[in-house]
Design an enzyme around this catalytic site. Structure first.
Site, PDB file in Angstrom:
ATOM      1  N   LYS A   6     157.899  23.252 -44.039  1.00 29.16           N
ATOM      2  CA  LYS A   6     156.440  23.357 -43.863  1.00 29.16           C
ATOM      3  C   LYS A   6     156.120  23.597 -42.393  1.00 29.16           C
ATOM      4  CE  LYS A   6     155.918  19.256 -41.716  1.00 29.16           C
ATOM      5  NZ  LYS A   6     155.534  19.141 -40.275  1.00 29.16           N
ATOM      6  N   GLY A  58     164.837  17.522 -37.116  1.00 31.85           N
ATOM      7  CA  GLY A  58     164.079  17.094 -35.949  1.00 31.85           C
ATOM      8  C   GLY A  58     163.301  18.254 -35.333  1.00 31.85           C
ATOM      9  N   GLY A  85     159.783  19.375 -41.476  1.00 30.30           N
ATOM     10  CA  GLY A  85     159.754  18.504 -42.646  1.00 30.30           C
ATOM     11  C   GLY A  85     160.961  18.602 -43.551  1.00 30.30           C
ATOM     12  N   GLY A  86     162.104  18.999 -43.019  1.00 32.79           N
ATOM     13  CA  GLY A  86     163.287  19.229 -43.852  1.00 32.79           C
ATOM     14  C   GLY A  86     163.741  18.007 -44.621  1.00 32.79           C
ATOM     15  N   ASP A 117     155.150  12.498 -44.737  1.00 37.37           N
ATOM     16  CA  ASP A 117     154.856  13.846 -45.235  1.00 37.37           C
ATOM     17  C   ASP A 117     155.673  14.198 -46.474  1.00 37.37           C
ATOM     18  OD1 ASP A 117     157.194  14.306 -43.902  1.00 37.37           O
ATOM     19  OD2 ASP A 117     156.446  15.869 -42.576  1.00 37.37           O
TER      20      ASP A 117
HETATM   21  C1  LIG Z   1     154.545  14.450 -37.695  1.00 40.43           C
HETATM   22  C2  LIG Z   1     154.561  15.044 -39.079  1.00 40.43           C
HETATM   23  C3  LIG Z   1     153.320  15.906 -39.300  1.00 40.43           C
HETATM   24  O1  LIG Z   1     153.504  16.693 -40.440  1.00 40.43           O
HETATM   25  O2  LIG Z   1     155.645  15.922 -39.328  1.00 40.43           O
HETATM   26  P1  LIG Z   1     157.121  16.093 -38.752  1.00 40.43           P
HETATM   27  O3  LIG Z   1     157.032  16.397 -37.313  1.00 40.43           O
HETATM   28  O4  LIG Z   1     157.851  14.814 -39.023  1.00 40.43           O
HETATM   29  O5  LIG Z   1     157.686  17.238 -39.524  1.00 40.43           O
HETATM   30  C4  LIG Z   1     154.608  13.960 -40.148  1.00 40.43           C
HETATM   31  O6  LIG Z   1     153.372  13.257 -40.166  1.00 40.43           O
HETATM   32  C5  LIG Z   1     155.723  12.944 -39.969  1.00 40.43           C
HETATM   33  O7  LIG Z   1     156.056  12.497 -41.240  1.00 40.43           O
HETATM   34  P2  LIG Z   1     157.508  11.846 -41.440  1.00 40.43           P
HETATM   35  O8  LIG Z   1     158.531  12.665 -40.705  1.00 40.43           O
HETATM   36  O9  LIG Z   1     157.700  11.595 -42.888  1.00 40.43           O
HETATM   37  O10 LIG Z   1     157.317  10.504 -40.609  1.00 40.43           O
HETATM   38  P3  LIG Z   1     157.833   9.073 -41.021  1.00 40.43           P
HETATM   39  O11 LIG Z   1     159.321   9.147 -41.233  1.00 40.43           O
HETATM   40  O12 LIG Z   1     156.952   8.511 -42.077  1.00 40.43           O
HETATM   41  O13 LIG Z   1     157.477   8.285 -39.663  1.00 40.43           O
HETATM   42  C6  LIG Z   1     158.354   8.317 -38.562  1.00 40.43           C
HETATM   43  C7  LIG Z   1     157.627   7.593 -37.446  1.00 40.43           C
HETATM   44  O14 LIG Z   1     156.591   8.457 -36.927  1.00 40.43           O
HETATM   45  C8  LIG Z   1     155.408   7.708 -36.638  1.00 40.43           C
HETATM   46  N1  LIG Z   1     154.296   8.247 -37.446  1.00 40.43           N
HETATM   47  C9  LIG Z   1     154.531   9.072 -38.522  1.00 40.43           C
HETATM   48  C10 LIG Z   1     153.444   9.580 -39.226  1.00 40.43           C
HETATM   49  C11 LIG Z   1     152.141   9.203 -38.841  1.00 40.43           C
HETATM   50  N2  LIG Z   1     151.051   9.654 -39.509  1.00 40.43           N
HETATM   51  N3  LIG Z   1     151.952   8.370 -37.771  1.00 40.43           N
HETATM   52  C12 LIG Z   1     153.010   7.896 -37.072  1.00 40.43           C
HETATM   53  O15 LIG Z   1     152.808   7.145 -36.092  1.00 40.43           O
HETATM   54  C13 LIG Z   1     155.720   6.253 -36.973  1.00 40.43           C
HETATM   55  O16 LIG Z   1     156.161   5.615 -35.792  1.00 40.43           O
HETATM   56  C14 LIG Z   1     156.890   6.356 -37.939  1.00 40.43           C
HETATM   57  O17 LIG Z   1     157.731   5.224 -37.902  1.00 40.43           O
HETATM   58  N1  LIG Z   2     168.548  14.982 -45.824  1.00 40.26           N
HETATM   59  C1  LIG Z   2     168.069  14.945 -44.567  1.00 40.26           C
HETATM   60  N2  LIG Z   2     167.788  16.085 -43.913  1.00 40.26           N
HETATM   61  C2  LIG Z   2     167.266  16.042 -42.638  1.00 40.26           C
HETATM   62  N3  LIG Z   2     167.023  14.911 -41.948  1.00 40.26           N
HETATM   63  C3  LIG Z   2     167.318  13.760 -42.579  1.00 40.26           C
HETATM   64  C4  LIG Z   2     167.836  13.722 -43.896  1.00 40.26           C
HETATM   65  N4  LIG Z   2     167.994  12.431 -44.250  1.00 40.26           N
HETATM   66  C5  LIG Z   2     167.596  11.703 -43.202  1.00 40.26           C
HETATM   67  N5  LIG Z   2     167.190  12.474 -42.185  1.00 40.26           N
HETATM   68  C6  LIG Z   2     166.646  11.996 -40.883  1.00 40.26           C
HETATM   69  O1  LIG Z   2     165.265  12.370 -40.856  1.00 40.26           O
HETATM   70  C7  LIG Z   2     164.900  12.865 -39.566  1.00 40.26           C
HETATM   71  C8  LIG Z   2     163.739  13.817 -39.718  1.00 40.26           C
HETATM   72  O2  LIG Z   2     164.265  14.981 -40.260  1.00 40.26           O
HETATM   73  P1  LIG Z   2     163.336  16.246 -40.616  1.00 40.26           P
HETATM   74  O3  LIG Z   2     162.338  15.815 -41.627  1.00 40.26           O
HETATM   75  O4  LIG Z   2     164.234  17.366 -40.915  1.00 40.26           O
HETATM   76  O5  LIG Z   2     162.627  16.556 -39.241  1.00 40.26           O
HETATM   77  P2  LIG Z   2     161.084  16.491 -38.855  1.00 40.26           P
HETATM   78  O6  LIG Z   2     160.656  15.081 -39.146  1.00 40.26           O
HETATM   79  O7  LIG Z   2     161.086  16.820 -37.417  1.00 40.26           O
HETATM   80  O8  LIG Z   2     160.366  17.498 -39.676  1.00 40.26           O
HETATM   81  C9  LIG Z   2     166.181  13.507 -39.038  1.00 40.26           C
HETATM   82  O9  LIG Z   2     166.234  13.428 -37.645  1.00 40.26           O
HETATM   83  C10 LIG Z   2     167.304  12.660 -39.676  1.00 40.26           C
HETATM   84  O10 LIG Z   2     167.698  11.635 -38.767  1.00 40.26           O
END
Ligand SMILES: C[C@@](CO)(OP(=O)(O)O)[C@H](O)COP(=O)(O)OP(=O)(O)OC[C@H]1O[C@@H](n2ccc(N)nc2=O)[C@H](O)[C@@H]1O
Ligand SMILES: Nc1ncnc2c1ncn2[C@@H]1O[C@H](COP(=O)(O)OP(=O)(O)O)[C@@H](O)[C@H]1O
Length: 283
Positions: A13, A98, A102-103, A138
């Site tokens: 995404k 990372g 959202g992988g 997410d």
């Molecule tokens: C930031 C976003 C935006 O789309 O995307 P990614 O960069 O991860 O792809 C998402 O909200 C990420 O969602 P996700 O990756 O599932 O985050 P989580 O594992 O739930 O949270 C990881 C950490 O990020 C912080 N967190 C996450 C989501 C949120 N709305 N507020 C937060 O403060 C919290 O400290 C949490 O412990």
């Molecule tokens: N199957 C998986 N694929 C990717 N990351 C994973 C998986 N299982 C656990 N993780 C952990 O989730 C974190 C977030 O991964 P990802 O969702 O790909 O990145 P982002 O949150 O930046 O979109 C990674 O850094 C990894 O430590």
């Protein structure tokens, strides 16, 4: 024993905008963001086991099997439904980790949807989304499965169509831990007051903004450099908590030309926006 594996896609995404509008007492931030699926995808292969075990055949690089989101998702569905069935899992990673794509979250959502069907546990989309939020903020979006405006911590989802588009995505060579991006953001006190009806202000202020971008660029200047490279072609944005940055284009050809022009300096890819998740009708 040879098992009958079935393959399921887990698309990535982009966040076409990401506003932080508040913070919960538990520290999670309140968002207003436009989530858009793209055609870059991991593949999750699943084979049902009747011994109740959940087994990941090969670890995801850098992730302990028991922490892997695909294993956690399977265990979460087992616990929620009481099924005695298990699964062997295989994961083919194409989505950079990372990277703000959202992988991991998408992999988890695909496991929930695939096993809900193969185990015949019969949860509806809403029930799967409620389970999903415990795996990550997410994860529910990928089960919602269509272009969405996400509020709350990312789990409250409503339809928000996105224009047909192609995206050129640059991948700076850094891994941005989501938690660090939010921590750095909050330390700088940049959180907007909560309760603002952002869709009203969105009409008057510039919509496509990522409130985590400045914080991540300060932590990782290479992300700022990638944005600068794309600024020659339009108005780029970082996706999610980074590190990837993207520019929307009207045609595939335009995206390919920009990627080629920047290929001596940046890794990246071209992706097509998707209107619905490939598994949308399988829930
Ligand atoms: C930031 C976003 C935006 O789309 O995307 P990614 O960069 O991860 O792809 C998402 O909200 C990420 O969602 P996700 O990756 O599932 O985050 P989580 O594992 O739930 O949270 C990881 C950490 O990020 C912080 N967190 C996450 C989501 C949120 N709305 N507020 C937060 O403060 C919290 O400290 C949490 O412990
Ligand atoms: N199957 C998986 N694929 C990717 N990351 C994973 C998986 N299982 C656990 N993780 C952990 O989730 C974190 C977030 O991964 P990802 O969702 O790909 O990145 P982002 O949150 O930046 O979109 C990674 O850094 C990894 O430590």
């Amino acid at each position: 024993m040879s098992r009958n594996f079935l393959a399921f896609p887990a698309p990535a995404k982009l966040n076409l905008y990401l506003h932080i509008v508040g913070r919960r007492p538990d520290g999670y931030h309140l968002l207003d963001s436009h989530f858009r699926l793209i055609d870059l995808a991991d593949t999750v292969e699943v084979a049902v086991r009747d011994d109740g075990h959940i087994e990941l055949e090969a670890p995801t690089p850098g992730v302990a099997p028991e922490d892997d989101l695909v294993v956690r998702a399977a265990r979460c569905l087992q616990a929620a439904t009481g099924t005695r069935l298990g699964a062997s899992l295989r994961l083919t990673k194409r989505i950079p980790m990372g990277a703000g794509l959202g992988g991991g979250s998408s992999d988890a959502a695909t496991v929930l949807m695939a096993l809900n069907r193969l185990w015949e546990t019969g949860l509806d989309r809403r029930a799967l989304m409620e389970l999903a939020v415990g795996l990550g903020a997410d994860v529910p979006f990928f089960i919602f499965g269509r272009s969405a405006r996400a509020t709350g911590i990312g789990e409250i989802l409503g339809d928000l169509p996105a224009p047909a588009a192609w995206y050129v995505v640059l991948r700076p060579p850094v891994h941005v831990p989501t938690v660090d991006a939010f921590k750095f953001f909050s330390r700088k006190g940049l959180t907007r007051e909560s309760g603002v009806d952002i869709m009203q202000t969105l009409e008057t202020t510039q919509r496509s903004r990522n409130d985590l971008q400045d914080a991540v660029c300060e932590m990782f200047p290479v992300v700022a450099e990638a944005l600068k490279s794309l600024k020659n072609y339009g108005a780029p944005l970082m996706t999610g908590s980074g590190s990837c940055v993207f520019l929307a284009c009207e045609t595939q050809d335009q995206s390919n030309r920009i990627l080629t022009a920047l290929s001596d300096k940046w890794d990246g890819f071209v992706a097509r926006g998707l209107n619905v998740h490939p598994l949308y009708d399988r829930v």
